[in-house]
Design an enzyme around this catalytic site. Structure first.
Site, mmCIF file in Angstrom:
data_model
loop_
_atom_site.group_PDB
_atom_site.id
_atom_site.type_symbol
_atom_site.label_atom_id
_atom_site.label_comp_id
_atom_site.label_asym_id
_atom_site.label_seq_id
_atom_site.Cartn_x
_atom_site.Cartn_y
_atom_site.Cartn_z
ATOM 1 N N ASP A 1 35.548 -17.174 87.252
ATOM 2 C CA ASP A 1 36.854 -17.676 86.718
ATOM 3 C C ASP A 1 37.883 -17.565 87.688
ATOM 4 O O ASP A 1 37.692 -16.961 88.755
ATOM 5 C CB ASP A 1 37.167 -16.948 85.548
ATOM 6 C CG ASP A 1 38.334 -17.438 84.759
ATOM 7 O OD1 ASP A 1 38.505 -18.809 84.776
ATOM 8 O OD2 ASP A 1 39.066 -16.609 84.461
ATOM 9 N N SER A 2 39.108 -18.503 87.230
ATOM 10 C CA SER A 2 40.109 -18.445 88.436
ATOM 11 C C SER A 2 40.642 -17.029 88.232
ATOM 12 O O SER A 2 41.463 -16.665 89.485
ATOM 13 C CB SER A 2 41.220 -19.473 87.800
ATOM 14 O OG SER A 2 41.498 -19.225 86.467
ATOM 15 N N CYS B 1 35.103 -20.816 83.168
ATOM 16 C CA CYS B 1 36.704 -21.417 83.422
ATOM 17 C C CYS B 1 36.445 -22.987 82.989
ATOM 18 O O CYS B 1 35.717 -23.984 83.669
ATOM 19 C CB CYS B 1 36.925 -21.438 84.897
ATOM 20 S SG CYS B 1 38.687 -22.005 84.944
ATOM 21 N N GLU C 1 46.809 -12.739 82.968
ATOM 22 C CA GLU C 1 46.625 -12.257 84.450
ATOM 23 C C GLU C 1 47.375 -10.914 84.606
ATOM 24 O O GLU C 1 47.006 -10.092 85.320
ATOM 25 C CB GLU C 1 47.024 -13.258 85.350
ATOM 26 C CG GLU C 1 45.742 -14.407 85.504
ATOM 27 C CD GLU C 1 44.459 -13.811 86.291
ATOM 28 O OE1 GLU C 1 44.640 -13.177 87.130
ATOM 29 O OE2 GLU C 1 43.580 -14.117 85.595
ATOM 30 N N CYS D 1 40.868 -22.394 77.013
ATOM 31 C CA CYS D 1 40.924 -21.592 78.444
ATOM 32 C C CYS D 1 40.478 -20.174 78.061
ATOM 33 O O CYS D 1 40.481 -19.575 77.181
ATOM 34 C CB CYS D 1 42.347 -21.498 78.689
ATOM 35 S SG CYS D 1 42.646 -20.221 80.181
ATOM 36 N N THR D 2 39.643 -19.662 78.913
ATOM 37 C CA THR D 2 38.896 -18.555 78.818
ATOM 38 C C THR D 2 39.893 -17.386 78.827
ATOM 39 O O THR D 2 39.542 -16.242 78.294
ATOM 40 C CB THR D 2 37.835 -18.308 79.516
ATOM 41 O OG1 THR D 2 38.252 -18.336 81.285
ATOM 42 C CG2 THR D 2 36.689 -19.182 79.527
ATOM 43 N N HIS D 3 41.123 -17.575 78.995
ATOM 44 C CA HIS D 3 41.991 -16.363 79.120
ATOM 45 C C HIS D 3 42.694 -16.003 77.628
ATOM 46 O O HIS D 3 42.974 -15.166 77.300
ATOM 47 C CB HIS D 3 43.068 -16.781 80.025
ATOM 48 C CG HIS D 3 43.102 -16.470 81.457
ATOM 49 N ND1 HIS D 3 42.416 -17.210 82.242
ATOM 50 C CD2 HIS D 3 43.424 -15.579 82.337
ATOM 51 C CE1 HIS D 3 42.189 -17.130 83.495
ATOM 52 N NE2 HIS D 3 43.219 -15.963 83.509
#
Length: 292
Positions: free
Chosen positions: A11-12, A74, A152, A184-186
């Site tokens: 992922d990012s 992502c 993050e 979004c996976t976040h």
């Protein structure tokens, strides 16, 4: 290729851990390799070409580590790079996309909300998904600049994510949204806060379960599913700051993560086999929901 080789997930940044934990729950015998490209996060405001080149570079690293399959955990990277990855590499490549189809099937009010990054909602892949499934309900698309950054930095319930979510959710709730799609996976790590703000009558959907099921199907079809004789482990890598990223990852997973630096050739720029640098130019994030 053998069934005891690992599965690569990237992922990012740390958001893809929401997918990794579901894979771990559903496929406990698999060994996993996770790459958080935190040195280049977020992807949501970067050009598609840069994201595609980072995705190729990270996939090359995972294959060097012996990955038998790669999960692009992502939404933004899936939209920008999945076709290139599948054309370039011979292993199963599993992407992720917003759960529009099940959301449309689940809505009672006929209004669905999607929370996503700017690049995801501007992508051709997202437009095609909406065109295929979105006509059965009114779909409100809300870009969420800054929200992935909160995760993050490990901000899951403080004033910053709360203020952002209040801003993003208000216009959706005013329109009668009763299903929210986490694009979004976040965002699954913010589910408790989202649920409190949206209320108990709003369903919240993410697609980590669908990704794990598709991964299982692809591994079974290729006779690559782990034999189940031992529990799988996990290794973690990042292009970002080790101490800070490791602390956040440990918090999100609920156990100590031994984080390793992504090797230098893969830390910056694009693919090793295509070394021409791509400038990182910020794109203006979208503002306000769009009814589609």
């Amino acid at each position: 290729m053998s069934s005891d080789q690992p599965i690569g997930v990237f992922d990012s940044g740390v958001g893809g851990l929401s997918v990794l934990r579901r894979i771990r729950a559903d496929l406990p015998h698999e060994t996993l390799l996770y790459v958080a490209d935190s040195g280049h996060a977020p992807y949501g405001n970067k050009p598609d070409e840069f994201i595609a080149r980072r995705s190729v570079a990270i996939t090359e690293f995972l294959l060097e580590q012996g990955a038998k399959a790669v999960v692009v955990a992502c939404n933004t990277a899936t939209a920008a790079a999945i076709a290139r990855l599948r054309d370039r590499f011979g292993v199963p490549i599993i992407g992720i996309e917003p759960a529009i189809k099940p959301a449309v099937a689940a809505t009672r009010s006929g209004v669905v909300g999607i929370l996503a990054t700017g690049n995801t909602v501007r992508s051709d892949k997202f437009a095609a998904l909406l065109d295929q499934h979105g006509h059965r309900a009114r779909v409100m698309v809300q870009p969420c600049p800054g929200l992935a950054d909160c995760v993050e930095h490990g901000e899951l319930s403080g004033p910053r994510p709360r203020a952002l979510l209040e801003q993003f959710l208000e216009p959706l709730l005013e329109q009668g949204v009763d299903v929210l799609v986490l694009g979004c996976t976040h965002y699954p790590f913010l589910t408790p806060l989202i649920q409190r703000l949206a209320g108990p009558d709003v369903a919240i959907l993410d697609t980590s379960g669908a990704v794990a099921r598709q991964l299982r199907r692809r591994l079974e079809a290729a006779d690559l599913l782990a034999d189940g004789r031992a529990a799988g482990g996990a290794s973690y890598f990042t292009s970002g700051a080790l101490e800070r990223t490791g602390h956040v990852m440990s918090r999100l997973l609920g156990h100590l993560v031994a984080l390793e630096p992504l090797p230098e050739p893969f830390r910056h720029g694009g693919s090793l086999s295509d070394p021409t640098p791509t400038p990182v130019a910020a794109l203006a994030p979208g503002t306000g929901p769009a009814a589609l």
